[in-house]
Scaffold this motif. Structure first.
Motif, PDB file in Angstrom:
ATOM      1  N   PHE A  65       0.967   5.302   0.828  1.00 10.59           N
ATOM      2  CA  PHE A  65       0.321   6.393   1.646  1.00 10.59           C
ATOM      3  C   PHE A  65       1.034   7.732   1.133  1.00 10.59           C
ATOM      4  CE2 PHE A  65      -2.288   3.687   4.200  1.00 10.59           C
ATOM      5  CZ  PHE A  65      -1.518   2.680   4.372  1.00 10.59           C
ATOM      6  N   LEU A 120       4.665   7.213   1.668  1.00 12.92           N
ATOM      7  CA  LEU A 120       5.008   6.055   2.318  1.00 12.92           C
ATOM      8  C   LEU A 120       4.818   4.734   1.673  1.00 12.92           C
ATOM      9  CD1 LEU A 120       4.264   7.395   5.721  1.00 12.92           C
ATOM     10  CD2 LEU A 120       6.487   6.801   5.368  1.00 12.92           C
ATOM     11  N   GLY A 152       2.868  16.381   9.966  1.00 12.04           N
ATOM     12  CA  GLY A 152       1.998  16.464  11.212  1.00 12.04           C
ATOM     13  C   GLY A 152       0.657  15.750  11.122  1.00 12.04           C
ATOM     14  N   LYS A 153       0.218  15.244   9.838  1.00 13.59           N
ATOM     15  CA  LYS A 153      -1.074  14.611   9.835  1.00 13.59           C
ATOM     16  C   LYS A 153      -1.140  13.275   9.813  1.00 13.59           C
ATOM     17  CE  LYS A 153      -2.864  18.728   9.087  1.00 13.59           C
ATOM     18  NZ  LYS A 153      -3.703  19.315  10.361  1.00 13.59           N
ATOM     19  N   GLY A 154      -1.901  12.393   9.672  1.00 15.42           N
ATOM     20  CA  GLY A 154      -2.138  11.000   9.275  1.00 15.42           C
ATOM     21  C   GLY A 154      -1.831  10.624   7.841  1.00 15.42           C
ATOM     22  N   LEU A 155      -2.103   9.403   7.655  1.00 13.99           N
ATOM     23  CA  LEU A 155      -1.850   8.790   6.495  1.00 13.99           C
ATOM     24  C   LEU A 155      -3.060   8.867   5.657  1.00 13.99           C
ATOM     25  CD1 LEU A 155       0.680   5.895   7.810  1.00 13.99           C
ATOM     26  CD2 LEU A 155       1.118   7.993   7.150  1.00 13.99           C
ATOM     27  N   LEU A 160      -3.613   0.557  -3.302  1.00 12.78           N
ATOM     28  CA  LEU A 160      -3.289  -0.704  -2.756  1.00 12.78           C
ATOM     29  C   LEU A 160      -2.972  -1.602  -3.919  1.00 12.78           C
ATOM     30  CD1 LEU A 160      -3.564  -2.908  -0.358  1.00 12.78           C
ATOM     31  CD2 LEU A 160      -5.833  -2.977  -0.623  1.00 12.78           C
ATOM     32  N   GLN A 218       0.741  -1.132   0.098  1.00 16.37           N
ATOM     33  CA  GLN A 218       0.026   0.005  -0.056  1.00 16.37           C
ATOM     34  C   GLN A 218       0.923   1.310   0.054  1.00 16.37           C
ATOM     35  OE1 GLN A 218      -3.081  -0.386   2.813  1.00 16.37           O
ATOM     36  NE2 GLN A 218      -4.467   1.487   2.061  1.00 16.37           N
ATOM     37  N   PHE A 273       1.321  -3.887   8.883  1.00 16.81           N
ATOM     38  CA  PHE A 273       2.176  -3.469   7.750  1.00 16.81           C
ATOM     39  C   PHE A 273       3.686  -3.127   7.916  1.00 16.81           C
ATOM     40  CE2 PHE A 273       0.059  -3.124   3.927  1.00 16.81           C
ATOM     41  CZ  PHE A 273      -1.212  -2.919   4.059  1.00 16.81           C
ATOM     42  N   TYR A 274       4.724  -3.187   7.367  1.00 16.31           N
ATOM     43  CA  TYR A 274       5.988  -2.920   7.435  1.00 16.31           C
ATOM     44  C   TYR A 274       6.261  -1.430   6.761  1.00 16.31           C
ATOM     45  CZ  TYR A 274       6.236  -7.481   9.553  1.00 16.31           C
ATOM     46  OH  TYR A 274       6.464  -8.401  10.452  1.00 16.31           O
ATOM     47  N   PHE A 275       6.543  -0.517   7.239  1.00 15.85           N
ATOM     48  CA  PHE A 275       6.669   0.631   6.491  1.00 15.85           C
ATOM     49  C   PHE A 275       8.206   0.918   6.396  1.00 15.85           C
ATOM     50  CE2 PHE A 275       2.522   2.967   6.401  1.00 15.85           C
ATOM     51  CZ  PHE A 275       1.922   2.138   7.419  1.00 15.85           C
ATOM     52  N   GLY A 276       8.266   1.870   5.176  1.00 12.93           N
ATOM     53  CA  GLY A 276       9.581   2.426   4.953  1.00 12.93           C
ATOM     54  C   GLY A 276       9.670   3.773   5.658  1.00 12.93           C
ATOM     55  N   THR A 277      10.644   4.608   5.474  1.00 11.34           N
ATOM     56  CA  THR A 277      10.757   5.844   6.119  1.00 11.34           C
ATOM     57  C   THR A 277      10.267   6.994   5.279  1.00 11.34           C
ATOM     58  OG1 THR A 277      13.323   5.867   5.439  1.00 11.34           O
ATOM     59  CG2 THR A 277      12.764   5.115   7.916  1.00 11.34           C
ATOM     60  N   GLN A 332       1.512  11.489   3.388  1.00  7.97           N
ATOM     61  CA  GLN A 332       1.441  12.078   4.818  1.00  7.97           C
ATOM     62  C   GLN A 332       1.758  13.448   4.553  1.00  7.97           C
ATOM     63  OE1 GLN A 332       3.931  10.379   7.878  1.00  7.97           O
ATOM     64  NE2 GLN A 332       2.253  10.889   9.241  1.00  7.97           N
TER      65      GLN A 332
END
Lengths: 114, 110
Positions: free
Chosen positions: B36, B89, B41-44, B49, B34, B98-102, B38
């Motif tokens: 995303f 992201l 300071g906000k959500g995703l 997908l 997936q 989920f495993y996220f990148g930076t 961002q």
């Protein structure tokens, strides 16, 4: 159709205190996951709740605990706060299987520990 | 353990350019991937997908591809706009997480 709702949006706590964050999932979703996002980093998985039980847990200490209610909403509790707990806490909801639908995220709670 | 890497970490482009963001993951046993967005300071916000059985997904000016065998995904943004400026992201879905990148921080210059 409401998305994922988190409260509060911002919070300032003192080291050693306890905090509770709340999350209401998207309508139709029954699974809630919590993530911690430190500044400049990607979100890290804390745990996931399904059918009111913790289904999986990431690499976080027992100071982090949670709960899911019959209406699928969830709480994240953090005890004995440390300065390093300062982060954006994200709640994500999904329907049953991650494999099918992915996640919907809330806007997060910004926790600052001083 | 699944490791997700995003390259580049930051990108600055003039408005109108087409661009590609890269994501790699170490374990090909994923359910989906997936992308995303961002804002500071906000959500995703979910963009696209891709299920593990799919090769790509498209939404408007965005196209994401997935190559499980090589452990890579790309997000293509066509005709970039200043409003596209954000952090992007990618997240690999496996097990119940989920495993996220930076992330890649994108700035589109008017």
């Amino acid at each position: 159709d409401a998305g994922v709702t988190q409260s509060p949006t911002h919070l300032i706590k003192t080291r050693g205190q306890q905090v509770t964050l709340r999350c209401s999932p998207k309508s139709g979703h029954d699974t809630v996951s919590w993530y911690q996002q430190a500044l400049g980093q990607g979100p890290q998985f804390i745990f996931q709740y399904y059918e009111e039980e913790e289904r999986q847990r990431g690499n976080f200490p027992d100071r982090f605990s949670g709960h899911q209610f019959p209406n699928y909403s969830s709480e994240l509790n953090v005890n004995a706060l440390l300065l390093g707990d300062s982060a954006l806490y994200l709640c994500a909801s999904s329907w049953a299987s991650l494999a099918n639908y992915g996640y919907t995220f809330g806007s997060g709670t910004r926790l600052t520990v001083v | 353990k699944q490791e997700v890497t995003q390259i580049p970490a930051a990108l600055s482009v003039p408005e109108g350019e087409n661009l590609v963001l890269n994501c790699s993951f170490t374990d090909s046993a994923i359910y989906n991937l997936q992308w995303f967005r961002q804002d500071p300071g906000k959500g995703l916000t979910s963009l696209l997908l891709i299920q593990s059985s799919q090769r790509e997904q498209t939404s408007g000016r965005l196209n994401a591809s997935l190559d499980k065998s090589s452990g890579r995904s790309t997000l293509y943004i066509a005709a970039s706009q200043p409003g596209d400026s954000a952090t992007y992201l990618c997240a690999a879905g496996a097990g119940n997480q989920f495993y996220f990148g930076t992330g890649t921080s994108l700035t589109v210059i008017p």
